[in-house]
Motif scaffolding. Sequence first.
Motif, mmCIF file in Angstrom:
data_model
loop_
_atom_site.group_PDB
_atom_site.id
_atom_site.type_symbol
_atom_site.label_atom_id
_atom_site.label_comp_id
_atom_site.label_asym_id
_atom_site.label_seq_id
_atom_site.Cartn_x
_atom_site.Cartn_y
_atom_site.Cartn_z
ATOM 1 N N PRO A 130 -14.853 -28.369 -21.363
ATOM 2 C CA PRO A 130 -13.527 -28.505 -20.755
ATOM 3 C C PRO A 130 -12.432 -28.443 -21.806
ATOM 4 C CG PRO A 130 -14.579 -30.637 -20.922
ATOM 5 C CD PRO A 130 -15.598 -29.634 -21.380
ATOM 6 N N THR A 131 -11.275 -28.033 -21.374
ATOM 7 C CA THR A 131 -10.102 -28.047 -22.247
ATOM 8 C C THR A 131 -9.266 -29.277 -21.909
ATOM 9 O OG1 THR A 131 -8.666 -26.840 -20.741
ATOM 10 C CG2 THR A 131 -10.104 -25.533 -22.173
ATOM 11 N N SER A 132 -8.166 -29.458 -22.630
ATOM 12 C CA SER A 132 -7.300 -30.613 -22.383
ATOM 13 C C SER A 132 -6.647 -30.551 -21.012
ATOM 14 C CB SER A 132 -6.222 -30.690 -23.466
ATOM 15 O OG SER A 132 -5.440 -29.513 -23.459
ATOM 16 N N GLU A 133 -6.675 -29.382 -20.364
ATOM 17 C CA GLU A 133 -6.052 -29.236 -19.049
ATOM 18 C C GLU A 133 -7.053 -29.379 -17.915
ATOM 19 O OE1 GLU A 133 -4.532 -25.357 -19.993
ATOM 20 O OE2 GLU A 133 -2.483 -26.131 -19.906
ATOM 21 N N ASP A 134 -8.315 -29.553 -18.243
ATOM 22 C CA ASP A 134 -9.361 -29.585 -17.224
ATOM 23 C C ASP A 134 -9.786 -31.007 -16.877
ATOM 24 O OD1 ASP A 134 -9.606 -26.834 -16.947
ATOM 25 O OD2 ASP A 134 -11.014 -26.684 -18.620
ATOM 26 N N SER A 153 -9.159 -38.734 -14.569
ATOM 27 C CA SER A 153 -8.801 -38.688 -15.991
ATOM 28 C C SER A 153 -9.747 -37.785 -16.767
ATOM 29 C CB SER A 153 -8.839 -40.098 -16.588
ATOM 30 O OG SER A 153 -10.128 -40.650 -16.447
ATOM 31 N N LEU A 154 -9.270 -37.299 -17.870
ATOM 32 C CA LEU A 154 -10.048 -36.359 -18.674
ATOM 33 C C LEU A 154 -11.157 -37.078 -19.422
ATOM 34 C CD1 LEU A 154 -10.416 -33.532 -19.964
ATOM 35 C CD2 LEU A 154 -8.899 -34.311 -21.786
ATOM 36 N N ASP A 155 -12.336 -36.548 -19.356
ATOM 37 C CA ASP A 155 -13.446 -37.039 -20.171
ATOM 38 C C ASP A 155 -13.784 -35.939 -21.169
ATOM 39 O OD1 ASP A 155 -15.871 -37.826 -21.264
ATOM 40 O OD2 ASP A 155 -16.534 -38.794 -19.425
ATOM 41 N N PRO A 156 -13.607 -36.188 -22.479
ATOM 42 C CA PRO A 156 -13.748 -35.113 -23.461
ATOM 43 C C PRO A 156 -15.185 -34.711 -23.745
ATOM 44 C CG PRO A 156 -13.330 -37.186 -24.568
ATOM 45 C CD PRO A 156 -13.217 -37.461 -23.090
ATOM 46 N N ARG A 157 -16.162 -35.410 -23.156
ATOM 47 C CA ARG A 157 -17.544 -35.046 -23.470
ATOM 48 C C ARG A 157 -17.872 -33.661 -22.913
ATOM 49 N NH1 ARG A 157 -20.662 -39.984 -20.996
ATOM 50 N NH2 ARG A 157 -19.008 -39.661 -19.474
ATOM 51 N N PRO A 158 -18.695 -32.887 -23.599
ATOM 52 C CA PRO A 158 -19.008 -31.529 -23.138
ATOM 53 C C PRO A 158 -19.992 -31.532 -21.970
ATOM 54 C CG PRO A 158 -20.266 -32.038 -25.112
ATOM 55 C CD PRO A 158 -19.333 -33.194 -24.887
ATOM 56 N N ASN A 159 -20.172 -30.357 -21.377
ATOM 57 C CA ASN A 159 -21.206 -30.106 -20.368
ATOM 58 C C ASN A 159 -21.039 -30.958 -19.119
ATOM 59 O OD1 ASN A 159 -22.383 -28.279 -22.139
ATOM 60 N ND2 ASN A 159 -23.695 -29.856 -23.042
ATOM 61 N N GLN A 160 -19.794 -31.322 -18.793
ATOM 62 C CA GLN A 160 -19.573 -32.029 -17.537
ATOM 63 C C GLN A 160 -18.704 -31.214 -16.582
ATOM 64 O OE1 GLN A 160 -18.511 -36.189 -19.150
ATOM 65 N NE2 GLN A 160 -19.727 -36.549 -17.334
ATOM 66 N N PRO A 193 -10.464 -29.812 -10.546
ATOM 67 C CA PRO A 193 -9.222 -29.088 -10.852
ATOM 68 C C PRO A 193 -9.123 -28.759 -12.337
ATOM 69 C CG PRO A 193 -8.802 -31.009 -9.466
ATOM 70 C CD PRO A 193 -10.215 -31.109 -9.917
ATOM 71 N N GLY A 194 -8.517 -27.625 -12.644
ATOM 72 C CA GLY A 194 -8.338 -27.235 -14.030
ATOM 73 C C GLY A 194 -8.164 -25.742 -14.157
ATOM 74 N N LYS A 195 -8.074 -25.246 -15.404
ATOM 75 C CA LYS A 195 -7.818 -23.825 -15.643
ATOM 76 C C LYS A 195 -8.987 -23.105 -16.276
ATOM 77 C CE LYS A 195 -2.814 -24.399 -16.154
ATOM 78 N NZ LYS A 195 -1.634 -24.172 -17.029
ATOM 79 N N ASN A 196 -9.922 -23.834 -16.873
ATOM 80 C CA ASN A 196 -10.997 -23.197 -17.635
ATOM 81 C C ASN A 196 -12.145 -22.811 -16.710
ATOM 82 O OD1 ASN A 196 -12.481 -22.265 -19.765
ATOM 83 N ND2 ASN A 196 -13.223 -24.284 -20.374
ATOM 84 N N PHE A 197 -11.949 -21.733 -15.914
ATOM 85 C CA PHE A 197 -12.969 -21.283 -14.977
ATOM 86 C C PHE A 197 -14.030 -20.482 -15.706
ATOM 87 C CE2 PHE A 197 -11.403 -21.804 -10.538
ATOM 88 C CZ PHE A 197 -10.305 -22.581 -10.841
ATOM 89 N N PRO A 198 -15.304 -20.715 -15.399
ATOM 90 C CA PRO A 198 -16.356 -19.856 -15.963
ATOM 91 C C PRO A 198 -16.207 -18.431 -15.426
ATOM 92 C CG PRO A 198 -17.263 -21.879 -15.014
ATOM 93 C CD PRO A 198 -15.845 -21.787 -14.569
ATOM 94 N N SER A 199 -16.564 -17.489 -16.255
ATOM 95 C CA SER A 199 -16.466 -16.094 -15.823
ATOM 96 C C SER A 199 -17.559 -15.751 -14.826
ATOM 97 C CB SER A 199 -16.563 -15.166 -17.048
ATOM 98 O OG SER A 199 -17.793 -15.418 -17.736
#
Length: 675
Positions: free
Chosen positions: A338-342, A300-307, A322-328
């Motif tokens: 993280p985004t709502s999809e991550d 499940s999504l945890d909205p806290r940052p830096n995880q 799993p998710g779409k927000n890959f670091p460059s």
Amino acid sequence: MSDIEKIHGITPDLTKENVDRLLALFPDVATETTDPKTGRTERAVDFDALRERLGDVAEGNRERYQFTWPGKREAKRLAREPIAKTLRPVKERSKDWDTTRNLYIEGDNLDALKLLRENYAGKVKLIYIDPPYNTGHDFIYKDNFGKTVAADKSESGDYDDEDGQLVVNPESNGRFHSDWCSMLYPRLLLARDLLRNDGIFLINIGEDELDNTLKICDEIFSRTNRITIFTRAMKSGGAKGKFYNPSIDYIIAYAKNINEASYFRAPFTKEQIEAFYTQKENEGPRANELYGVERLFKASLDPRPNQRYYIQCPDGSLVIPPGKNFPSELKEGLTVLPTSEDKVWKWIYPRYRQELENNRIVFKKTGTSSLIDSNGDPSPWNIYNKLYLNEQQEKGVVPSNLITQYENRQSSNELKELDLPFDYAKPVNLLVYLEQITGVKNNDIVLDFFSGSASIAHATMQLNASREGNRKYILVQLPEKVDENDAAEKGYSNICEIGEERIRRAGEKIKSEIEAENAQLTLDGTPKKVPDIGFRVLRVDDSNYEDRRKLVDEYSQKDIDDDVDITKMDRSDLDLLFEALPKFQLPYSSKIDVLSGSEFDGHTVYSVNDGQLLACLEDSIPESLVRAMAAFRPRPSYVLVSENGFLNSAARTNFTEIFKQSADEKTGATQIRII
């Protein structure tokens, strides 16, 4: 230092306390009323002025949901009404009087709760009660609300003017339900005041009064503070009942403040411990601590940052959830929002690194991983974190609200082992379990004011023995006479005698078991400590003073000079001391020493809690004794003397001056009070 204050043997007037609280907030709504009986003028609240101050918040539609019954107003008044009573020590029926911190109170629990409220308000961690169930018969706790059948007919409206029945229910139904509610309500009002902010209230109840009890508790504790209703299996088998076999009862759980209460946690069961054994691996020195495994990441999504960050696997590859927000930038430890999809990891990165360094992270190639590697392809790796059994046992597990492992037959066996004649006691292990899940820890106080056979005392001692703790209990029980049965034949005249004897026998059994266990220890073994298996017996009784006693503000100097002794003839100095303890906010379990050495010229001085309070209740206290008490170290916070200790007003003034002269900035002033 203030002048000497006089204390009196009347519990606080809760109505006056509430008025004082309101007037402290809104002093402009104060008014005065005159008591028609005594002629005394008292502060009161002008409710018209209060309504103007608050606005018309109560205007409009007055209809609302509420729970009421004939006698509810009287039940509320009964809780607020002050009493002129005291708790008298009964040393001859106590065990380990000087060292124990447990209390057994004989008497009506309504009176006992009012007396306890003075010095135990906000100090009790757990209140557990198992009140007598409503079986359609009169209660032994009648108080002042008991109604005749005729009175109930009038109040409940079940009969017309010609005494014709208007409802089909039997006449006893409403009366006994009303009596039950009126019996319980004032006691719970007072009990709530005794709980700490993180305190828990448990009430064991049957089906007949479950609904009414819930409504009363919702009103007193607030529905938002209701935790759950535990369903307990009382027995299995049997064939009683017309439509069904009654096999369950209920334990209702409330928090005083749900936001302050700790989450319930139960001890591990045998099956859960065995499950850990199946996970055992050879871990060197930690092999015997045993662990299971759990996935490191959550779906499940945890909205806290830096995880959301990369983790480096043993082969050097990097993986992310799993998710779409890959670091460059591909870099271990690089964290991104993280985004709502991550999906995100269970821990923030610093915590993960710490656990990795402590060898608590496990990498396994399973071929079914949902992780993504740095190329965006599925990774063969799965990641787990270790859970050690000894650490998880400390945390406990979330308990079920269905309790099936503590049936009543256990209690029958326990009482048979102690050779005690008592029916329907709750199993000790059930009460141990309840103390554990509610988080009762060392030095915490457990209260049961319908104590019956004293099962909660047995449970508390047993828990202390197993965990080497010092939890304390306070029991209250009405000395209800036993029937002419096995109990009477064995020499018991009331329930209190059975309860006290149970504590003695259970305590000695626990002590002998610990001593036998210690006898088997090797020379380098640490012996187990015997817990506090004693108790102080206190009895609810009338005040130690005649009714002529006056309140503090009614005394003049002439009264103090001329007053005669109004102490009752059959009361001891210890009786007087115990009546005074609540006025100093000192618990009834306080350590009490008798000082009568040469420094006190042979006079008897009581030291409470190593000098926190010094008390001399003799007549005509000489100046030498006053100076000895003033020189006592550590300097007492309070001094208590009898009003007969002063020959005249000059002696009183001299007493005060001696203590003023002995005060300093470091130790502070001593409060002097007389009884």
